[in-house]
Design a protein around this motif. Structure first.
Motif, PDB file in Angstrom:
ATOM      1  N   GLU A  27      -1.745   6.227 -10.247  1.00 55.83           N
ATOM      2  CA  GLU A  27      -1.897   5.122  -9.272  1.00 55.83           C
ATOM      3  C   GLU A  27      -2.623   2.850  -9.864  1.00 55.83           C
ATOM      4  OE1 GLU A  27      -2.858   7.902  -5.200  1.00 55.83           O
ATOM      5  OE2 GLU A  27      -4.260   6.680  -7.162  1.00 55.83           O
ATOM      6  N   ASN A  28      -3.262   3.281 -10.908  1.00 52.98           N
ATOM      7  CA  ASN A  28      -3.604   2.571 -11.507  1.00 52.98           C
ATOM      8  C   ASN A  28      -2.139   1.762 -12.636  1.00 52.98           C
ATOM      9  OD1 ASN A  28      -6.373   2.213 -10.922  1.00 52.98           O
ATOM     10  ND2 ASN A  28      -6.669   3.455 -12.455  1.00 52.98           N
ATOM     11  N   LEU A  29      -1.642   2.297 -12.820  1.00 56.63           N
ATOM     12  CA  LEU A  29      -0.034   2.173 -13.479  1.00 56.63           C
ATOM     13  C   LEU A  29       0.504   1.602 -12.646  1.00 56.63           C
ATOM     14  CD1 LEU A  29       2.227   2.129 -16.216  1.00 56.63           C
ATOM     15  CD2 LEU A  29       1.588   3.884 -15.637  1.00 56.63           C
ATOM     16  N   HIS A  30       0.671   2.180 -11.728  1.00 54.98           N
ATOM     17  CA  HIS A  30       1.576   1.363 -10.828  1.00 54.98           C
ATOM     18  C   HIS A  30       1.284   0.821 -10.036  1.00 54.98           C
ATOM     19  CE1 HIS A  30       5.834   2.718  -8.276  1.00 54.98           C
ATOM     20  NE2 HIS A  30       4.921   4.192  -8.330  1.00 54.98           N
ATOM     21  N   GLU A  31       0.123  -0.171 -10.093  1.00 53.95           N
ATOM     22  CA  GLU A  31      -0.389  -0.928  -9.480  1.00 53.95           C
ATOM     23  C   GLU A  31       0.507  -2.367 -10.367  1.00 53.95           C
ATOM     24  OE1 GLU A  31      -4.269  -3.299  -8.001  1.00 53.95           O
ATOM     25  OE2 GLU A  31      -4.720  -1.103  -8.450  1.00 53.95           O
ATOM     26  N   ARG A  32      -0.058  -1.547 -11.194  1.00 54.87           N
ATOM     27  CA  ARG A  32       0.060  -3.409 -12.377  1.00 54.87           C
ATOM     28  C   ARG A  32       1.521  -3.166 -12.800  1.00 54.87           C
ATOM     29  NH1 ARG A  32      -1.667  -0.909 -18.020  1.00 54.87           N
ATOM     30  NH2 ARG A  32      -1.272  -3.047 -18.820  1.00 54.87           N
ATOM     31  N   LYS A  86       0.862  -0.865   0.426  1.00 49.58           N
ATOM     32  CA  LYS A  86      -0.278  -0.303  -0.255  1.00 49.58           C
ATOM     33  C   LYS A  86       0.953   1.664   0.159  1.00 49.58           C
ATOM     34  CE  LYS A  86      -3.539  -2.162   3.015  1.00 49.58           C
ATOM     35  NZ  LYS A  86      -4.759  -2.364   0.885  1.00 49.58           N
ATOM     36  N   TYR A  91      -4.202  11.588 -10.786  1.00 50.57           N
ATOM     37  CA  TYR A  91      -3.647  10.830 -10.012  1.00 50.57           C
ATOM     38  C   TYR A  91      -3.819   9.705  -9.618  1.00 50.57           C
ATOM     39  CZ  TYR A  91      -0.125  13.412  -6.580  1.00 50.57           C
ATOM     40  OH  TYR A  91       0.605  14.355  -5.578  1.00 50.57           O
ATOM     41  N   GLU A  92      -5.428   8.732 -10.151  1.00 44.96           N
ATOM     42  CA  GLU A  92      -6.323   8.131 -10.290  1.00 44.96           C
ATOM     43  C   GLU A  92      -5.083   7.382 -11.884  1.00 44.96           C
ATOM     44  OE1 GLU A  92     -10.326   6.172 -10.832  1.00 44.96           O
ATOM     45  OE2 GLU A  92     -10.265   8.094 -11.214  1.00 44.96           O
ATOM     46  N   GLU A  93      -5.046   7.868 -12.750  1.00 48.20           N
ATOM     47  CA  GLU A  93      -4.147   6.820 -13.470  1.00 48.20           C
ATOM     48  C   GLU A  93      -2.827   6.371 -12.923  1.00 48.20           C
ATOM     49  OE1 GLU A  93      -4.297   8.230 -17.979  1.00 48.20           O
ATOM     50  OE2 GLU A  93      -4.316  10.693 -16.951  1.00 48.20           O
TER      51      GLU A  93
END
Length: 412
Positions: A251-256, A210, A247-249
């Motif tokens: 965060e989604n990329l970083h999760e991958r 997280k 930021y949402e974009e």
């Protein structure tokens, strides 16, 4: 907790010691000669070693045996720079630590392995070819056939934009490879297709997968477009409240990316392009804090990024209190001479103080320092500045350049 710290960094070391950890410190001879190592801070650590290099495996193996012989069981190893990553992972394995892992160190340092892993995970990134100085003709032919020109050429395990260049044709690529291979041994490089668009960096601290800290910054101009280290060389930390969709974009990329590289408990520095078609493309990631004045840019709104990281590692879940910054947009710029040589004169503290939006000043290369080669990562006078908008930040960066750069006087 017993912490092994690899490389010298005053802010990080103070943060670890101030939180009650017992510290074994390792740094190399170059740092001892060039980093202004503070004896008073050294006196606070339990033990320290000065080694030839973090690439000298024989010395690192002996070091691990010596640490074990003291009876101290190391609980956590912290690697503070790009060039200590390989050695730190080797030390961790010899000391029985899971992190940092050797495989991860290769993925983080060798950009060919990094891009391979990203592509296997379906993460958009530039196509590339691997090259070595052992077969220059074959390397040039593969780059021309598989990528075409122009291409970006960089060391396989380099640092940032150092020794990285845009190459326009086969003749120029041949010359770059010949120069790289002029010394002893084989050099490994990569050529990748040029990606155009805005360039961002994302700096984050992770615990159990997280994000405890997550900041998105836009470079004033893409790193490869910085033609002199003292012009348009910096980035703006964008406020989440004004950039929620971005930021949402990210965060989604970083999760991958985290899933692909098995990142769960690290500090990371990620670089991303937004192409003209709007798609985010992965560039590079490192499991270390960023250079320049990126960590300090977090200070006006929270704390130095290194302190936030160490609080996550050693603070037992405590949160550092947020600050109220007078500026929603904070970032940094680098002022530097436009030519190599010895710095004879530089902008004075008095001249900088005339600009109230300058929040902090750092002199990485003060008067008397030598600049042997110009590249975007020649850090000289780093200024953290604040603004009410991104446009105002850029205006203030230009104002500082115009007012302060003429103060540089160079000699031999």
């Amino acid at each position: 907790m017993n912490v092994l710290v690899c490389r010298w960094d005053r802010v990080t070391l103070e943060a670890v010691l101030d939180r009650g950890a017992r510290v074994t410190l390792v740094f190399d001879e170059w740092e001892a000669a060039n980093r202004g190592v503070d004896q008073k801070l050294l006196d606070r650590v339990d033990n320290y070693y000065v080694i030839r290099s973090f690439d000298a495996l024989d010395e690192l193996a002996q070091l691990a045996v010596d640490i074990r012989s003291t009876g101290v069981k190391i609980d956590r190893l912290l690697s503070l720079s790009e060039f200590s990553q390989f050695g730190a992972a080797y030390l961790a394995q010899l000391l029985g630590l899971a992190l940092p892992a050797v495989e991860t160190s290769v993925l983080m340092r060798d950009k060919r392995a990094m891009k391979d892993r990203a592509r296997q995970a379906g993460i958009p990134c530039a196509r590339f070819v691997s090259m070595s100085t052992r077969d220059i003709e074959g390397a040039v032919r593969r780059a021309e056939q598989e990528l075409g020109f122009p291409v970006v050429v960089k060391p396989a395990a380099g640092l940032g934009s150092v020794d990285t260049s845009k190459v326009e044709d086969a003749e120029q690529l041949t010359a770059v490879l010949q120069e790289a291979g002029s010394g002893a041994g084989v050099r490994f490089l990569m050529a990748e297709e040029v990606v155009n668009g805005d360039e961002f960096h994302v700096d984050a601290v992770w615990a159990d997968g997280k994000a405890k800290v997550f900041g998105v910054s836009r470079y004033l101009r893409p790193r490869m477009a910085v033609t002199t280290p003292g012009h348009d060389n910096g980035s703006i930390l964008l406020p989440r409240e004004h950039e929620a969709a971005l930021y949402e974009e990210m965060e989604n990329l970083h999760e991958r990316i985290n899933l692909a590289f098995d990142i769960t408990d690290e500090i990371t520095h990620l670089e991303v392009f937004r192409r003209a078609d709007g798609e985010l493309w992965f560039s590079e990631i490192a499991t270390r804090f960023a250079g320049a004045a990126v960590p300090e840019s977090f200070g006006p709104r929270a704390a130095d990024l290194r302190e936030l990281w160490i609080e996550t590692v050693l603070g037992e879940g405590r949160e550092l209190p947020a600050k109220t910054s007078p500026y929603p947009y904070v970032g940094w710029i680098n002022l530097a001479p436009a030519e190599a040589g010895r710095i004879l004169e530089e902008p004075s503290d008095e001249s900088i103080s005339r600009f109230p939006y300058v929040l902090k000043t750092f002199r990485s290369r003060p008067a008397g320092s030598e600049i042997e080669e110009l590249h975007p990562s020649v850090w000289c006078l780093l200024l953290v500045i604040g603004a009410d908008s991104e446009a105002q930040f850029r205006e203030r960066a230009a104002e500082l350049e115009a007012a302060l750069l003429p103060a540089y006087v160079m000699g031999k």
